[in-house]
Design a protein around this motif. Structure first.
Motif, PDB file in Angstrom:
ATOM      1  N   MET A   1       0.838  -1.166   0.000  1.00 43.81           N
ATOM      2  CA  MET A   1       0.000   0.000   0.000  1.00 43.81           C
ATOM      3  C   MET A   1       0.884   1.229   0.000  1.00 43.81           C
ATOM      4  N   THR A   2       0.606   2.190  -0.848  1.00 43.20           N
ATOM      5  CA  THR A   2       1.371   3.419  -0.927  1.00 43.20           C
ATOM      6  C   THR A   2       0.657   4.499  -0.141  1.00 43.20           C
ATOM      7  N   THR A   3       1.384   5.155   0.759  1.00 39.54           N
ATOM      8  CA  THR A   3       0.798   6.280   1.463  1.00 39.54           C
ATOM      9  C   THR A   3       1.794   7.413   1.456  1.00 39.54           C
ATOM     10  N   GLU A   4       1.330   8.585   1.109  1.00 34.33           N
ATOM     11  CA  GLU A   4       2.139   9.781   1.145  1.00 34.33           C
ATOM     12  C   GLU A   4       1.265  10.886   1.693  1.00 34.33           C
ATOM     13  N   THR A   5       1.879  11.870   2.331  1.00 36.08           N
ATOM     14  CA  THR A   5       1.100  12.983   2.828  1.00 36.08           C
ATOM     15  C   THR A   5       1.463  14.232   2.073  1.00 36.08           C
ATOM     16  N   SER A  17       8.545  10.062  -8.552  1.00 37.80           N
ATOM     17  CA  SER A  17       8.001   8.829  -9.109  1.00 37.80           C
ATOM     18  C   SER A  17       6.528   9.011  -9.434  1.00 37.80           C
ATOM     19  N   SER A  18       5.979   8.103 -10.258  1.00 39.55           N
ATOM     20  CA  SER A  18       4.595   8.279 -10.681  1.00 39.55           C
ATOM     21  C   SER A  18       3.752   7.049 -10.430  1.00 39.55           C
ATOM     22  N   ASN A  19       2.448   7.202 -10.684  1.00 42.26           N
ATOM     23  CA  ASN A  19       1.441   6.147 -10.577  1.00 42.26           C
ATOM     24  C   ASN A  19       1.242   5.637  -9.153  1.00 42.26           C
ATOM     25  N   ALA A  20       0.966   6.561  -8.234  1.00 41.43           N
ATOM     26  CA  ALA A  20       0.672   6.177  -6.852  1.00 41.43           C
ATOM     27  C   ALA A  20      -0.622   5.386  -6.832  1.00 41.43           C
ATOM     28  N   THR A  21      -0.624   4.304  -6.090  1.00 42.07           N
ATOM     29  CA  THR A  21      -1.799   3.439  -6.013  1.00 42.07           C
ATOM     30  C   THR A  21      -2.113   3.117  -4.571  1.00 42.07           C
ATOM     31  N   ILE A  22      -3.382   3.220  -4.238  1.00 42.46           N
ATOM     32  CA  ILE A  22      -3.846   2.766  -2.939  1.00 42.46           C
ATOM     33  C   ILE A  22      -4.912   1.729  -3.229  1.00 42.46           C
ATOM     34  N   SER A  48      -4.411  10.360  -4.120  1.00 38.21           N
ATOM     35  CA  SER A  48      -4.799   8.977  -3.816  1.00 38.21           C
ATOM     36  C   SER A  48      -5.182   8.814  -2.354  1.00 38.21           C
ATOM     37  N   GLN A  49      -4.414   9.415  -1.464  1.00 35.33           N
ATOM     38  CA  GLN A  49      -4.682   9.276  -0.032  1.00 35.33           C
ATOM     39  C   GLN A  49      -6.016   9.906   0.346  1.00 35.33           C
ATOM     40  N   GLU A  50      -6.269  11.124  -0.123  1.00 35.40           N
ATOM     41  CA  GLU A  50      -7.525  11.803   0.219  1.00 35.40           C
ATOM     42  C   GLU A  50      -8.737  11.061  -0.333  1.00 35.40           C
ATOM     43  N   VAL A  51      -8.659  10.624  -1.589  1.00 39.13           N
ATOM     44  CA  VAL A  51      -9.793   9.939  -2.205  1.00 39.13           C
ATOM     45  C   VAL A  51      -9.997   8.564  -1.566  1.00 39.13           C
ATOM     46  N   SER A  52      -8.920   7.889  -1.208  1.00 34.85           N
ATOM     47  CA  SER A  52      -9.046   6.555  -0.605  1.00 34.85           C
ATOM     48  C   SER A  52      -9.719   6.607   0.761  1.00 34.85           C
ATOM     49  N   ASP A  53      -9.707   7.761   1.405  1.00 37.56           N
ATOM     50  CA  ASP A  53     -10.349   7.914   2.707  1.00 37.56           C
ATOM     51  C   ASP A  53     -11.867   8.043   2.606  1.00 37.56           C
ATOM     52  N   LEU A  54     -12.407   8.205   1.390  1.00 38.64           N
ATOM     53  CA  LEU A  54     -13.856   8.320   1.214  1.00 38.64           C
ATOM     54  C   LEU A  54     -14.528   6.984   1.505  1.00 38.64           C
ATOM     55  N   GLU A  55     -15.696   7.050   2.105  1.00 35.95           N
ATOM     56  CA  GLU A  55     -16.444   5.842   2.433  1.00 35.95           C
ATOM     57  C   GLU A  55     -16.789   5.053   1.177  1.00 35.95           C
ATOM     58  N   GLY A  56     -16.514   3.750   1.204  1.00 32.98           N
ATOM     59  CA  GLY A  56     -16.843   2.863   0.099  1.00 32.98           C
ATOM     60  C   GLY A  56     -15.744   2.697  -0.932  1.00 32.98           C
ATOM     61  N   VAL A  57     -14.697   3.526  -0.882  1.00 30.84           N
ATOM     62  CA  VAL A  57     -13.605   3.432  -1.858  1.00 30.84           C
ATOM     63  C   VAL A  57     -12.745   2.214  -1.536  1.00 30.84           C
ATOM     64  N   THR A  58     -12.496   1.400  -2.564  1.00 31.57           N
ATOM     65  CA  THR A  58     -11.692   0.196  -2.366  1.00 31.57           C
ATOM     66  C   THR A  58     -10.339   0.269  -3.060  1.00 31.57           C
TER      67      THR A  58
END
Length: 97
Positions: A1-5, A17-22, A48-58
């Protein structure tokens, strides 16, 4: 899992680097959004981090080169909800592709 702030700014040089994936679970419906302002891997990670925190995002995959963010969620997300998350990361949601 990639996490960056997001520290509030980005390198802007395109040298990161490119193509961050959560990827949380990888199931559901996928929508592709156009986001302006992403230039590097740090940008991808912030969005990616902000959007992945949304409810229902997988899963979220951001690509600075194309400006596209693929969001997989249990159900289709409200675009304004995604827009708010992208805005929180410091970028602008142009719309669904």
């Amino acid at each position: 899992m990639t996490t960056e702030t997001n520290s509030g700014s980005c390198c802007g040089t395109g040298s990161c680097s490119s193509n961050a994936t959560i990827d949380v679970q990888g199931v559901g419906v996928t929508a592709i959004y156009k986001v302006s302002g992403m230039t590097c891997g740090h940008c991808e990670g912030a969005v990616s981090q902000e959007v992945s925190d949304l409810e229902g995002v997988t899963a979220v995959t951001a690509d600075a080169k194309t400006g596209e963010v693929a969001v997989t969620s249990a159900a289709m997300l409200d675009e304004e909800t995604v827009r708010a998350a992208v805005d929180e990361a410091g970028y602008e949601l142009v719309g669904r592709v």
